[in-house]
Design an enzyme around this catalytic site. Structure first.
Site, PDB file in Angstrom:
ATOM      1  N   HIS A 112      -6.258  -4.972   2.167  1.00  0.00           N
ATOM      2  CA  HIS A 112      -5.512  -6.227   2.364  1.00  0.00           C
ATOM      3  C   HIS A 112      -4.134  -5.920   2.919  1.00  0.00           C
ATOM      4  O   HIS A 112      -3.678  -4.778   2.908  1.00  0.00           O
ATOM      5  CB  HIS A 112      -5.366  -6.990   1.039  1.00  0.00           C
ATOM      6  CG  HIS A 112      -4.518  -6.283   0.016  1.00  0.00           C
ATOM      7  ND1 HIS A 112      -4.923  -5.151  -0.648  1.00  0.00           N
ATOM      8  CD2 HIS A 112      -3.268  -6.540  -0.431  1.00  0.00           C
ATOM      9  CE1 HIS A 112      -3.977  -4.737  -1.469  1.00  0.00           C
ATOM     10  NE2 HIS A 112      -2.944  -5.567  -1.348  1.00  0.00           N
ATOM     11  N   ASP A 124      -0.153  -7.785   2.287  1.00  0.00           N
ATOM     12  CA  ASP A 124       0.416  -8.636   1.238  1.00  0.00           C
ATOM     13  C   ASP A 124       0.853 -10.000   1.785  1.00  0.00           C
ATOM     14  O   ASP A 124       1.492 -10.078   2.839  1.00  0.00           O
ATOM     15  CB  ASP A 124       1.630  -7.942   0.602  1.00  0.00           C
ATOM     16  CG  ASP A 124       1.217  -6.694  -0.161  1.00  0.00           C
ATOM     17  OD1 ASP A 124       0.099  -6.669  -0.709  1.00  0.00           O
ATOM     18  OD2 ASP A 124       2.015  -5.739  -0.201  1.00  0.00           O
ATOM     19  N   HIS A 177      -3.533  -2.019   3.215  1.00  0.00           N
ATOM     20  CA  HIS A 177      -3.520  -0.943   2.221  1.00  0.00           C
ATOM     21  C   HIS A 177      -4.595  -1.192   1.167  1.00  0.00           C
ATOM     22  O   HIS A 177      -5.121  -2.302   1.048  1.00  0.00           O
ATOM     23  CB  HIS A 177      -2.129  -0.775   1.592  1.00  0.00           C
ATOM     24  CG  HIS A 177      -1.593  -2.001   0.943  1.00  0.00           C
ATOM     25  ND1 HIS A 177      -1.059  -3.057   1.648  1.00  0.00           N
ATOM     26  CD2 HIS A 177      -1.499  -2.352  -0.370  1.00  0.00           C
ATOM     27  CE1 HIS A 177      -0.671  -3.996   0.821  1.00  0.00           C
ATOM     28  NE2 HIS A 177      -0.934  -3.611  -0.421  1.00  0.00           N
ATOM     29  N   ARG A 218       6.955  -3.011  -7.539  1.00  0.00           N
ATOM     30  CA  ARG A 218       6.983  -3.410  -6.120  1.00  0.00           C
ATOM     31  C   ARG A 218       8.019  -4.500  -5.887  1.00  0.00           C
ATOM     32  O   ARG A 218       8.110  -5.441  -6.678  1.00  0.00           O
ATOM     33  CB  ARG A 218       5.599  -3.918  -5.694  1.00  0.00           C
ATOM     34  CG  ARG A 218       5.476  -4.121  -4.182  1.00  0.00           C
ATOM     35  CD  ARG A 218       4.101  -4.639  -3.803  1.00  0.00           C
ATOM     36  NE  ARG A 218       4.131  -6.080  -3.622  1.00  0.00           N
ATOM     37  CZ  ARG A 218       3.042  -6.824  -3.432  1.00  0.00           C
ATOM     38  NH1 ARG A 218       1.837  -6.276  -3.401  1.00  0.00           N
ATOM     39  NH2 ARG A 218       3.149  -8.128  -3.258  1.00  0.00           N
TER      40      ARG A 218
HETATM   41  C1  SIN Z   1      -0.486  -3.336  -3.867  1.00  0.00           C
HETATM   42  O1  SIN Z   1      -1.505  -3.790  -3.348  1.00  0.00           O
HETATM   43  O2  SIN Z   1       0.631  -3.789  -3.631  1.00  0.00           O
HETATM   44  C2  SIN Z   1      -0.611  -2.169  -4.823  1.00  0.00           C
HETATM   45  C3  SIN Z   1      -0.803  -0.875  -4.122  1.00  0.00           C
HETATM   46  C4  SIN Z   1      -0.873   0.277  -5.080  1.00  0.00           C
HETATM   47  O3  SIN Z   1      -0.736   0.062  -6.286  1.00  0.00           O
HETATM   48  O4  SIN Z   1      -1.073   1.395  -4.629  1.00  0.00           O
END
Ligand code: SIN
Length: 287
Positions: free
Chosen positions: A100, A102, A256, A271
């Site tokens: 995905h 974000d 990612h 994050r």
């Molecule tokens: C996310 O999708 O923001 C998380 C990525 C991660 O935890 O590596």
């Protein structure tokens, strides 16, 4: 005076590790500009051995744009821009465990995400990244031309509704269910990067519902093809985290995937997510 940044590429399609900078400090404008340049050029950048309080992570992120407060995932008490991404040893599913980018379910999607590792499992827990610019480049001229005329409908409903992928399955994070109408937003299927001019595919397995104006079956066939194409291993890089690592990715050109291969172990990340500058500020910066 700017700090001297060393940049080492991580893979052919995207990714670079930056060293020589302490992200907890108030960085000179020239250093922030060099980091931004590295981000848009390499699409995802990595830093090692950082020590960041939530406030320092917020201060660093805010140098790149206003910070997003996630509409469904609760932020930290007193620091709502900071999302804690936690998987406890007993949890089965993880956050972000599928390809995905974000926040494409918003009218104005986030431009970047900055993820900081506090606690890493003994093994596993890497994150994969895939360049959607490389995915676009690899298409035929014919399909590129067709996709440039198309837009797709994105919504939080696929992931965050009461029947969505996140529903009631996660115990270590507070994820609200998006009940009722959550909105559908139409974004071009090919984004022209506003800072580099490079084109990238902009479809999202987590949030893209359909191609705008197409019947569901027509739409599914092309989206399924693109979802498969976009994660080809030649477009990817893989980041092995250590405590204190930071990854900063450009959601306009990168997918990612947080790997969920560390059952019985804890992983704890924080994050912050960067929104685009409002138009007025962008114009002022450009002037
Ligand atoms: C996310 O999708 O923001 C998380 C990525 C991660 O935890 O590596």
């Amino acid at each position: 005076m700017s700090q001297t940044l060393n940049i080492r590429r991580a893979a052919g399609a995207l990714g670079a590790e930056l060293s020589g900078v302490d992200l907890s400090r108030t960085l000179p404008d020239a250093t922030v500009a060099a980091i931004r340049q590295a981000l848009v050029e390499h699409q995802v950048i990595f830093f090692r051995d950082q020590t960041l309080t939530p406030a320092q992570q917020v201060a660093f992120g805010a140098r790149f744009g206003p910070l997003n407060i996630h509409p469904y995932v609760a932020g930290m008490a007193g620091q709502p821009e900071v999302m804690e991404i936690i998987k406890e040893p007993a949890d089965r599913i993880n956050f972000g465990g599928g390809w995905h980018s974000d926040m494409s379910f918003l009218e104005t999607p986030a431009i970047g995400s900055i993820l900081y590792a506090l606690e890493i499992p003994e093994f596993g827990g890497d994150t994969l990244f895939a360049s959607q610019a490389a995915a676009y480049d690899a298409l035929s001229d014919g399909l590129k031309a067709t996709l440039e005329t198309l837009s797709a409908v994105h919504s939080a409903s696929k992931e965050y509704s009461s029947t969505g992928a996140s529903a009631k399955k996660r115990t270590s994070m507070s994820v609200a269910e998006a009940d009722g109408y959550v909105g559908e937003y139409v974004h071009p299927m090919v984004l022209v990067h506003p800072e580099t001019g490079r084109k990238a595919l902009y479809v999202n397995p987590a949030f893209t519902l359909r191609i705008d104006g197409w019947k569901p079956r027509e739409s599914k066939a092309l989206l399924d093809y693109l979802f498969e194409h976009c994660r080809h291993e030649g477009f990817t890089c893989r980041f092995a985290w250590a405590r204190g690592s930071v990854a900063f990715w450009d959601n306009r050109s990168v997918w990612h995937f947080a790997l969920n291969d560390y059952a019985g172990h804890r992983r704890h990340m924080r994050r912050v997510t960067v929104d685009p500058w409002p138009h007025a500020v962008r114009a002022e910066v450009a002037a």
